[in-house]
Scaffold this motif. Structure first.
Motif, PDB file in Angstrom:
ATOM      1  N   ARG A 274      -4.505   6.010   8.285  1.00 42.59           N
ATOM      2  CA  ARG A 274      -4.524   5.298   6.870  1.00 42.59           C
ATOM      3  C   ARG A 274      -4.838   3.889   7.474  1.00 42.59           C
ATOM      4  NH1 ARG A 274      -5.365   5.208   1.678  1.00 42.59           N
ATOM      5  NH2 ARG A 274      -4.320   3.256   0.930  1.00 42.59           N
TER       6      ARG A 274
ATOM      7  N   ASP B  28       0.775  -1.206   0.037  1.00 37.66           N
ATOM      8  CA  ASP B  28       0.082   0.044  -0.067  1.00 37.66           C
ATOM      9  C   ASP B  28       0.890   1.049  -0.115  1.00 37.66           C
ATOM     10  OD1 ASP B  28      -2.944   1.395   0.702  1.00 37.66           O
ATOM     11  OD2 ASP B  28      -1.565   2.202   2.035  1.00 37.66           O
ATOM     12  N   TRP B  29       1.188   1.792  -1.207  1.00 38.12           N
ATOM     13  CA  TRP B  29       1.983   2.944  -1.398  1.00 38.12           C
ATOM     14  C   TRP B  29       1.812   4.101  -0.320  1.00 38.12           C
ATOM     15  CZ3 TRP B  29       6.444   1.616  -3.501  1.00 38.12           C
ATOM     16  CH2 TRP B  29       6.303   0.834  -4.195  1.00 38.12           C
ATOM     17  N   PRO B  30       0.764   4.564  -0.190  1.00 36.94           N
ATOM     18  CA  PRO B  30       0.700   5.646   1.018  1.00 36.94           C
ATOM     19  C   PRO B  30       1.218   5.294   2.289  1.00 36.94           C
ATOM     20  CG  PRO B  30      -1.496   5.671  -0.180  1.00 36.94           C
ATOM     21  CD  PRO B  30      -0.444   4.396  -0.736  1.00 36.94           C
ATOM     22  N   LEU B  31       0.780   4.059   2.617  1.00 33.52           N
ATOM     23  CA  LEU B  31       1.270   3.644   3.960  1.00 33.52           C
ATOM     24  C   LEU B  31       2.881   3.346   4.011  1.00 33.52           C
ATOM     25  CD1 LEU B  31       0.811   2.609   6.666  1.00 33.52           C
ATOM     26  CD2 LEU B  31       0.245   0.378   5.771  1.00 33.52           C
TER      27      LEU B  31
ATOM     28  N   SER C  79      -5.713  -3.948   2.431  1.00 33.55           N
ATOM     29  CA  SER C  79      -5.848  -3.077   1.501  1.00 33.55           C
ATOM     30  C   SER C  79      -5.887  -3.253   0.024  1.00 33.55           C
ATOM     31  CB  SER C  79      -4.712  -1.724   1.615  1.00 33.55           C
ATOM     32  OG  SER C  79      -4.915  -0.867   0.880  1.00 33.55           O
ATOM     33  N   ARG C  80      -4.959  -4.353  -0.473  1.00 30.44           N
ATOM     34  CA  ARG C  80      -4.997  -4.752  -1.673  1.00 30.44           C
ATOM     35  C   ARG C  80      -5.801  -5.670  -2.124  1.00 30.44           C
ATOM     36  NH1 ARG C  80      -2.014  -9.405  -3.333  1.00 30.44           N
ATOM     37  NH2 ARG C  80      -0.916 -10.249  -1.352  1.00 30.44           N
TER      38      ARG C  80
ATOM     39  N   MET D 283       4.952   5.001   2.055  1.00 32.60           N
ATOM     40  CA  MET D 283       5.679   6.067   2.135  1.00 32.60           C
ATOM     41  C   MET D 283       6.039   6.836   3.553  1.00 32.60           C
ATOM     42  SD  MET D 283       6.868   6.810  -0.818  1.00 32.60           S
ATOM     43  CE  MET D 283       7.103   4.994  -1.021  1.00 32.60           C
ATOM     44  N   LEU D 284       4.772   6.450   4.222  1.00 34.63           N
ATOM     45  CA  LEU D 284       4.596   7.028   5.567  1.00 34.63           C
ATOM     46  C   LEU D 284       5.795   6.173   6.539  1.00 34.63           C
ATOM     47  CD1 LEU D 284       1.037   7.355   6.503  1.00 34.63           C
ATOM     48  CD2 LEU D 284       2.707   9.420   6.592  1.00 34.63           C
TER      49      LEU D 284
ATOM     50  N   CYS E 165       1.964  -3.950  10.028  1.00 34.32           N
ATOM     51  CA  CYS E 165       1.679  -3.201   8.637  1.00 34.32           C
ATOM     52  C   CYS E 165       1.631  -4.011   7.527  1.00 34.32           C
ATOM     53  CB  CYS E 165       2.901  -2.070   8.744  1.00 34.32           C
ATOM     54  SG  CYS E 165       3.175  -0.760   9.701  1.00 34.32           S
TER      55      CYS E 165
ATOM     56  N   VAL F 259      -1.508  10.319  11.083  1.00 41.13           N
ATOM     57  CA  VAL F 259      -1.906   9.987   9.655  1.00 41.13           C
ATOM     58  C   VAL F 259      -1.678   8.690   9.499  1.00 41.13           C
ATOM     59  CG1 VAL F 259      -0.979  10.454   7.273  1.00 41.13           C
ATOM     60  CG2 VAL F 259      -1.101  12.538   8.748  1.00 41.13           C
ATOM     61  N   LEU F 260      -0.680   8.051   9.874  1.00 46.56           N
ATOM     62  CA  LEU F 260      -0.507   6.658   9.962  1.00 46.56           C
ATOM     63  C   LEU F 260      -1.536   5.586  10.466  1.00 46.56           C
ATOM     64  CD1 LEU F 260       1.300   3.920   9.443  1.00 46.56           C
ATOM     65  CD2 LEU F 260       2.137   4.181  11.850  1.00 46.56           C
TER      66      LEU F 260
END
Length: 378
Positions: A301, A16-19, A371-372, A21-22, A364, A297-298
């Motif tokens: 998400r 999950d790319w937003p996660l 998510s996917r 990046m965080l 995570c 934010v984490l």
């Protein structure tokens, strides 16, 4: 060649790319603070770099496992975790007055850590199996499933890990449909208990008073929280020094590698439980707020992933993993700033330690898997 390309594409889409990046941002920040806490790049800095790499590998493996597979494995993982806790109770190794480790011959493990993941997995599996037909009995059974590992961990004793296991499991039960009306009496009892504790603090904190349900060191931690100045060079030293460090940082902090409390060795356990004091002293209030925003934010998400999950199992498990991060941060920052007793809970992605990072990495990875995941429609 096509098979290798397919595998690479599958590996990349597991994230999950937003996660991700965080997590990369928090890893960089965590290693930066660790560099300051240890005063350079000694063996602890190198070990923490290795721990992050191992945690990333386990996160990736967990992300590659689809939720249906995780759901099928849940009862077996839970049963293995409880069996290992029983092994600790009868055959565990004792260190610093606590029996928390089990020597399997080829590796020495702390089984209580895996229960942070396996308990919510088991409860999410249970509520998924009973969705649409939930009764009061089902919540009682869920309570027993949570109480068994919680009690075994408290007996080690390891109150910090026990509270994290309880919190992650309780979140599943609450998200599973537990009525708020059933929680109101418990909340009232907690408020009354805390009020009584504060009011009678002078009497019940006497050395000859036995709290029965808590060990002496746990009693002294609570009493030290109520009045750190009662033993400033002993049991209150951790809390007092961490509060001094946090307060001395001011608005802007003293600057990177410039923390006096840190580098003059006044902050105990500065690479583990009290690393937030190091961060707050050097980056100040603004830096502390920025870090808490990153955690928020984490968590947000994770909750967004839970809201979009396609199965009850995925929703409950993702919600529990997200709230586990919240409990980690709340308890650690609370004990460093003197509003909670010291219970040995690390700060996610900041504190030194391989076991905690491994647990967070798997959590995570589970979030990414949920998510996917897209169920196959027939």
């Amino acid at each position: 060649m096509k098979r290798i390309l397919h595998w690479v594409v599958k590996a990349l889409t597991a994230f999950d790319w937003p996660l991700l990046m965080l997590l990369v941002l928090m890893t960089i920040l965590g290693m930066t603070v660790m560099h300051s806490a240890v005063g350079g790049t000694d063996w602890r800095f190198a070990d923490q770099s290795r721990n992050f790499l191992i945690a990333f590998i386990f996160m990736w493996v967990a992300a590659m496992m689809p939720p249906p597979l995780l759901m099928r494995l849940s009862p077996y993982v839970y049963a293995m975790g409880v069996a290992l806790l029983l092994g600790v109770e009868f055959f565990g190794e004792t260190s610093k007055g606590a029996t928390r480790w089990l020597d399997l011959g080829f590796v020495r493990i702390q089984p209580s850590e895996m229960l942070k993941i396996s308990v919510p997995m088991m409860l999410a599996w249970y509520f998924h199996r009973h969705q649409g037909t939930l009764r009061v009995l089902d919540f009682l059974v869920a309570g027993v499933l949570l109480a068994i590992p919680f009690t075994l961990i408290v007996m080690q004793p390891d109150l910090g890990t026990a509270l994290l296991v309880f919190a992650s499991g309780f979140c599943v039960i609450y998200f599973g449909g537990l009525s708020f009306r059933l929680l109101a009496p418990i909340a009232l009892a907690v408020v009354v208990g805390l009020g009584t504790l504060v009011y009678y603090e002078t009497d019940i904190c006497q050395p000859d008073v036995d709290w029965v349900v808590l060990h002496d060191y746990q009693k002294y931690r609570v009493c030290t929280l109520l009045d750190p100045s009662s033993d400033p060079l002993g049991k209150g030293f951790h809390t007092i020094q961490s509060m001094i460090a946090v307060g001395s940082g001011g608005l802007y902090g003293k600057g990177y590698m410039m923390g006096t409390q840190t580098h003059l060795d006044f902050i105990p356990e500065r690479t583990t439980d009290f690393i937030f004091a190091v961060y707050a002293e050097e980056f100040g209030l603004y830096g502390g707020v920025m870090l808490l925003v990153l955690y928020a934010v984490l968590i947000a998400r994770g909750l967004a992933i839970a809201a979009r999950a396609h199965t009850q199992f995925g929703r409950l498990l993702a919600g529990s993993m997200s709230m586990m991060f919240f409990v980690y941060v709340f308890v650690n920052v609370g004990m460093v700033t003197g509003i909670l007793p010291v219970v040995g809970v690390p700060l996610p992605f900041m504190s030194y330690g391989g076991t905690a990072l491994l647990t967070l990495g798997v959590a995570c990875g589970i979030l990414m898997s949920i998510s996917r995941y897209r169920p196959v429609r027939t």
